[in-house]
Design an enzyme around this catalytic site. Structure first.
Site, PDB file in Angstrom:
ATOM      1  N   GLN A  27      40.489 -30.641  55.280  1.00 49.81           N
ATOM      2  CA  GLN A  27      40.796 -31.977  54.771  1.00 49.81           C
ATOM      3  C   GLN A  27      41.743 -31.957  53.574  1.00 49.81           C
ATOM      4  O   GLN A  27      42.479 -32.916  53.358  1.00 49.81           O
ATOM      5  CB  GLN A  27      39.496 -32.700  54.376  1.00 49.81           C
ATOM      6  N   ASP A  49      29.001 -22.482  47.721  1.00 46.25           N
ATOM      7  CA  ASP A  49      28.562 -22.089  49.060  1.00 46.25           C
ATOM      8  C   ASP A  49      29.699 -22.237  50.053  1.00 46.25           C
ATOM      9  O   ASP A  49      30.385 -23.261  50.093  1.00 46.25           O
ATOM     10  CB  ASP A  49      27.385 -22.959  49.504  1.00 46.25           C
ATOM     11  N   TYR A  54      33.933 -21.473  58.268  1.00 44.91           N
ATOM     12  CA  TYR A  54      34.479 -22.736  57.787  1.00 44.91           C
ATOM     13  C   TYR A  54      36.006 -22.697  57.797  1.00 44.91           C
ATOM     14  O   TYR A  54      36.619 -21.817  57.192  1.00 44.91           O
ATOM     15  CB  TYR A  54      33.991 -23.048  56.376  1.00 44.91           C
ATOM     16  N   LYS A 215      27.900 -46.508  52.663  1.00 46.36           N
ATOM     17  CA  LYS A 215      29.218 -47.046  53.023  1.00 46.36           C
ATOM     18  C   LYS A 215      29.288 -47.552  54.460  1.00 46.36           C
ATOM     19  O   LYS A 215      30.216 -48.277  54.811  1.00 46.36           O
ATOM     20  CB  LYS A 215      30.307 -46.013  52.774  1.00 46.36           C
ATOM     21  N   GLY A 284      29.499 -31.690  49.063  1.00 44.83           N
ATOM     22  CA  GLY A 284      30.910 -31.456  49.343  1.00 44.83           C
ATOM     23  C   GLY A 284      31.727 -32.552  48.694  1.00 44.83           C
ATOM     24  O   GLY A 284      31.225 -33.649  48.445  1.00 44.83           O
TER      25      GLY A 284
END
Length: 332
Positions: A27, A49, A54, A215, A284
């Site tokens: 991202q 972490d 990933y 949200k 995150g």
């Protein structure tokens, strides 16, 4: 920031940890990743972490770059191995070959000589547990990891892993499960066993993939660039967290968060941290302001009336079935 012992080990971790799943290398670019990591450090976060899988190893590399210049002894770096990181038959799992190659690759990318906790990202049903634990013991004895941990193992798997670790003279100190107000599957069995054996939980998804930020509102379109936004702007409805009844109950938590002086996100992280078996909650962030908000949960004590009201609101939409521990879902 507050700091907690990781299980019964002597290792302290920051109760808010920064994780880079689906952010670094996917991202956001390196400059943004570094800005987030430096913000985390400024806020007192010392625990980071990641995992080799990933962003196809890019997340580890991004974290390694972002931490350059930081005193190594002042941070705790966790990474993991199990999922495929190549096309070969041996590029996955917890075999001795894959673990030895994976730890070396992770250390290169993270630009460090050791990780603080090396975690088995899932249980490997194709490799004998004895082979896995002997390899992890050798990694610890070689000074490439201080401790070992697991992620999404069942009670039987954790019990067997701790027994072998004890026999081999190494410390299995942590479990990394999904845990939040809506996903409670570790409470009936995993938490009691972990308390008995001295493991701490390093939990992921304390915000239920963003749903607990509030949200996503029932009957509304999804926010721009959000995870659950369809191409036409509508809210995806195929996830258990996105059912109208769940979204309505989440909105009913808003007055509790406001009364506590917290955002919905910070309230949800604070709720996770009320569990004494939780050593840290992994958050995150793709922007520094998200971290600043999440960190407001550190050191917060929610009184018993607030906890009881949150439970009343969420109770009948929360998942508690211990058979839903993700390890069951990967068993052949």
């Amino acid at each position: 920031m507050e700091y907690r012992k990781l299980g019964r080990s002597g290792l302290y971790v920051s109760e808010i940890a920064y994780g880079n799943w689906v952010t670094h290398g996917e991202q956001i670019d390196q400059d943004a990743a570094t800005e987030c990591v430096r913000t985390a450090l400024d806020l007192g976060i010392t625990t980071f972490d990641t995992a080799d899988v990933y962003a196809a190893t890019r997340a580890e590399s991004a974290l390694g770059v972002a931490l350059q210049g930081e005193r190594r002894e002042s941070v705790e770096i966790f990474t993991k191995a199990y999922f495929p990181n190549g096309k070969g038959k041996n590029d996955r799992g917890l075999s001795r070959k894959h673990l030895m190659e994976s730890i070396n690759g992770s250390l290169r990318r993270l630009r460090t000589e050791y990780v603080d906790v090396y975690q088995a990202h899932r249980y490997d049903y194709e490799t004998p547990l004895e082979e896995t634990m002997h390899a992890l013991a050798d990694i610890v004895r070689a000074g490439k990891a201080h401790y070992i941990g697991v992620s999404e193992w069942t009670v039987e798997e954790i019990r067997a892993g701790v027994a072998l670790a004890t026999e081999l003279g190494i410390q299995l100190v942590s479990n990394q499960p999904q845990y939040n107000l809506l996903w409670r599957v570790i409470e009936p069995e995993i938490v009691p066993l972990s308390e008995q054996l001295g493991l701490g939980q390093i939990v992921w998804s304390p915000l239920a993939q963003g749903v607990l930020t509030g949200k996503y509102r029932p009957g509304s379109t999804a926010p721009d660039a959000s995870r659950f936004r369809s191409d036409d702007g509508s809210l995806k409805s195929d996830h258990r967290y996105l059912q109208p009844a769940v979204l309505q109950r989440v909105q009913e938590l808003r007055p509790l968060a406001e009364a506590a002086g917290l955002s919905m996100a910070a309230f949800s992280v604070a709720w996770v941290l009320q569990n004494p078996n939780v050593s840290a909650a992994i958050v995150g962030a793709s922007r520094p302001e998200q971290l600043r908000d999440n960190v407001r949960a550190a050191g917060v004590t929610l009184d018993s009336e607030v906890m009881a009201e949150a439970e009343r609101i969420i109770s009948d939409v929360a998942e508690r079935d211990p058979s839903k521990v993700e390890s069951f879902l990967t068993r052949p």
